[in-house]
Design an enzyme around this catalytic site. Structure first.
Site, PDB file in Angstrom:
ATOM      1  N   MET A  32     -40.799 -37.174  29.828  1.00 47.34           N
ATOM      2  CA  MET A  32     -39.567 -37.896  30.144  1.00 47.34           C
ATOM      3  C   MET A  32     -39.882 -39.376  30.401  1.00 47.34           C
ATOM      4  O   MET A  32     -39.098 -40.083  31.032  1.00 47.34           O
ATOM      5  CB  MET A  32     -38.879 -37.266  31.343  1.00 47.34           C
ATOM      6  CG  MET A  32     -38.447 -35.822  31.049  1.00 47.34           C
ATOM      7  SD  MET A  32     -37.138 -35.226  32.081  1.00 47.34           S
ATOM      8  CE  MET A  32     -37.932 -35.306  33.677  1.00 47.34           C
ATOM      9  N   ALA A  34     -41.912 -42.890  31.797  1.00 52.25           N
ATOM     10  CA  ALA A  34     -42.550 -43.377  33.037  1.00 52.25           C
ATOM     11  C   ALA A  34     -43.989 -42.833  33.078  1.00 52.25           C
ATOM     12  O   ALA A  34     -44.415 -42.212  34.055  1.00 52.25           O
ATOM     13  CB  ALA A  34     -41.756 -42.975  34.273  1.00 52.25           C
ATOM     14  N   LEU A  35     -44.699 -43.111  32.020  1.00 55.99           N
ATOM     15  CA  LEU A  35     -45.985 -42.447  31.804  1.00 55.99           C
ATOM     16  C   LEU A  35     -47.056 -42.894  32.800  1.00 55.99           C
ATOM     17  O   LEU A  35     -47.128 -44.055  33.177  1.00 55.99           O
ATOM     18  CB  LEU A  35     -46.479 -42.723  30.375  1.00 55.99           C
ATOM     19  CG  LEU A  35     -45.538 -42.284  29.253  1.00 55.99           C
ATOM     20  CD1 LEU A  35     -46.189 -42.528  27.885  1.00 55.99           C
ATOM     21  CD2 LEU A  35     -45.143 -40.816  29.383  1.00 55.99           C
ATOM     22  N   HIS A  39     -49.779 -37.901  32.038  1.00 53.91           N
ATOM     23  CA  HIS A  39     -49.250 -37.830  30.672  1.00 53.91           C
ATOM     24  C   HIS A  39     -50.310 -38.270  29.653  1.00 53.91           C
ATOM     25  O   HIS A  39     -50.452 -37.676  28.588  1.00 53.91           O
ATOM     26  CB  HIS A  39     -48.046 -38.761  30.517  1.00 53.91           C
ATOM     27  CG  HIS A  39     -46.896 -38.472  31.424  1.00 53.91           C
ATOM     28  ND1 HIS A  39     -46.523 -39.318  32.433  1.00 53.91           N
ATOM     29  CD2 HIS A  39     -46.027 -37.434  31.479  1.00 53.91           C
ATOM     30  CE1 HIS A  39     -45.471 -38.830  33.055  1.00 53.91           C
ATOM     31  NE2 HIS A  39     -45.146 -37.677  32.507  1.00 53.91           N
ATOM     32  N   SER A 187     -47.246 -38.154  39.542  1.00 49.94           N
ATOM     33  CA  SER A 187     -45.900 -37.764  39.161  1.00 49.94           C
ATOM     34  C   SER A 187     -45.049 -39.021  39.051  1.00 49.94           C
ATOM     35  O   SER A 187     -45.238 -39.965  39.827  1.00 49.94           O
ATOM     36  CB  SER A 187     -45.304 -36.831  40.228  1.00 49.94           C
ATOM     37  OG  SER A 187     -43.907 -36.740  40.056  1.00 49.94           O
TER      38      SER A 187
HETATM   39  P1  AMP Z   1     -42.539 -35.151  32.838  1.00 50.05           P
HETATM   40  O1  AMP Z   1     -42.478 -36.465  32.133  1.00 50.05           O
HETATM   41  O2  AMP Z   1     -42.671 -35.268  34.306  1.00 50.05           O
HETATM   42  O3  AMP Z   1     -41.483 -34.187  32.374  1.00 50.05           O
HETATM   43  O4  AMP Z   1     -43.911 -34.499  32.384  1.00 50.05           O
HETATM   44  C1  AMP Z   1     -44.267 -34.388  31.036  1.00 50.05           C
HETATM   45  C2  AMP Z   1     -45.520 -33.561  30.933  1.00 50.05           C
HETATM   46  O5  AMP Z   1     -46.568 -34.189  31.675  1.00 50.05           O
HETATM   47  C3  AMP Z   1     -45.360 -32.150  31.512  1.00 50.05           C
HETATM   48  O6  AMP Z   1     -46.053 -31.247  30.681  1.00 50.05           O
HETATM   49  C4  AMP Z   1     -46.008 -32.280  32.863  1.00 50.05           C
HETATM   50  O7  AMP Z   1     -46.512 -31.068  33.344  1.00 50.05           O
HETATM   51  C5  AMP Z   1     -47.139 -33.234  32.541  1.00 50.05           C
HETATM   52  N1  AMP Z   1     -47.632 -33.878  33.762  1.00 50.05           N
HETATM   53  C6  AMP Z   1     -46.900 -34.511  34.712  1.00 50.05           C
HETATM   54  N2  AMP Z   1     -47.692 -34.915  35.720  1.00 50.05           N
HETATM   55  C7  AMP Z   1     -48.949 -34.525  35.395  1.00 50.05           C
HETATM   56  C8  AMP Z   1     -50.235 -34.641  36.048  1.00 50.05           C
HETATM   57  N3  AMP Z   1     -50.364 -35.239  37.230  1.00 50.05           N
HETATM   58  N4  AMP Z   1     -51.302 -34.116  35.422  1.00 50.05           N
HETATM   59  C9  AMP Z   1     -51.178 -33.494  34.209  1.00 50.05           C
HETATM   60  N5  AMP Z   1     -50.012 -33.356  33.562  1.00 50.05           N
HETATM   61  C10 AMP Z   1     -48.913 -33.860  34.141  1.00 50.05           C
END
Ligand code: AMP
Length: 283
Positions: A32, A34-35, A39, A187
């Protein structure tokens, strides 16, 4: 060099059709935006195995049960593209909302069982939103492999089950959680923590790890969970929604670490809801 940003399914299809006809293996990393390093670690894992990697950025309205959370979700597309540049990603797919949910969109993908606990009841509609958008992204990208973080462990299992049940030939790969030096899981939501909130949040991992070590030493879960709940409150968490010990494969609740397990916590710090989980070695 930054990867091309594609906003239309037709443009994405033109690329993937070419790649597939060359016999190239395609990996996708759904995000989503905000990498952060979490990510980026997924992009690196994808690039290490796949010939072509697509990172998708879509803030999916259907997976937000809280409108305020959706409105405040950080959107940083330009920075995201720059951060991905060193990883040799081949395309960034940032679909316009109509490419995912065209007028009259009427289909929901619902995975039962795995979604009945933990995040499911606390975030009504969340997993339906995730399963629906991920099914679409798998089909739109035609990816052979998809990379997800263990940070969202329940989501990882839900997505894997969804692909299996629907015969979508995308293999779902789980990658370890990337953490700050304090142990705090990275996060996008951490950006919204105040300095005090961040300090509180940073205490969670050590509390979880202590609990996990005592489980591995053979202690039963229930009294340890009570202790950890008190420790989290003492550390400044305003609300602890759940602390759960679950089988790593099925998410079945466990009374102790009698098999490979995971410890899950959801709690609020400084007005932000934070989830985390860690592996627990069997006693
Ligand atoms: P999001 O953008 O938060 O929906 O996350 C996108 C992907 O990145 C998902 O598969 C999350 O599980 C993964 N992700 C988010 N935070 C982390 C982290 N700290 N370590 C590894 N993967 C992550």
């Amino acid at each position: 060099m930054t990867a091309p940003i594609l906003r239309r399914l037709a443009d994405l299809r033109a690329l993937t059709t070419k790649w597939r006809s060359n016999g190239e293996v395609i990996g996708v990393v759904p995000t989503m935006g905000a990498l952060h390093q979490g990510h980026l670690s997924l992009a690196a894992a994808a690039k290490a195995y796949c010939d072509r990697v697509i990172v998708t950025i879509f803030v999916n309205p259907k997976q937000f049960n809280n409108p305020e959370d959706l409105a405040n979700y950080p959107r940083t597309e330009h920075d995201d593209a720059e951060k991905l540049a060193p990883y040799g990603v081949d395309a960034i797919y940032v679909p316009e909302p109509g490419e995912i949910y065209p007028d009259g969109f009427s289909t929901t993908v619902m995975v039962t069982g795995l979604t009945d606990t933990m995040e499911g009841p606390f975030r009504p509609g969340h997993f339906e939103g995730v399963a629906t958008v991920v099914a679409k992204l798998f089909l739109q990208t035609q990816a052979d492999r998809a990379y997800f973080g263990e940070k969202d462990y329940q989501q990882l299992l839900v997505v894997r089950r969804m692909a299996r049940d629907l015969d979508i030939p995308t293999e779902v790969i789980g990658c370890p959680t990337v953490r700050e030096p304090s142990g705090l899981a990275m996060s996008s939501r951490n950006q919204r923590l105040s300095p005090t909130g961040l300090e509180i949040a940073a205490r969670k991992h050590a509390i979880m790890q202590r609990l996990a070590d005592r489980l591995t030493a053979g202690e039963p879960f229930a009294p340890l969970a009570d202790g950890a709940r008190a420790d989290l409150t003492e550390a400044g968490f305003s609300e602890v929604e759940y602390i759960e010990l679950r089988c790593a494969d099925t998410l079945q609740a466990l009374p102790g670490a009698d098999r490979p397990a995971r410890l899950f916590v959801a709690a609020w710090a400084g007005g932000i809801r934070l989830i985390d989980n860690i592996p627990v070695e069997p006693a």
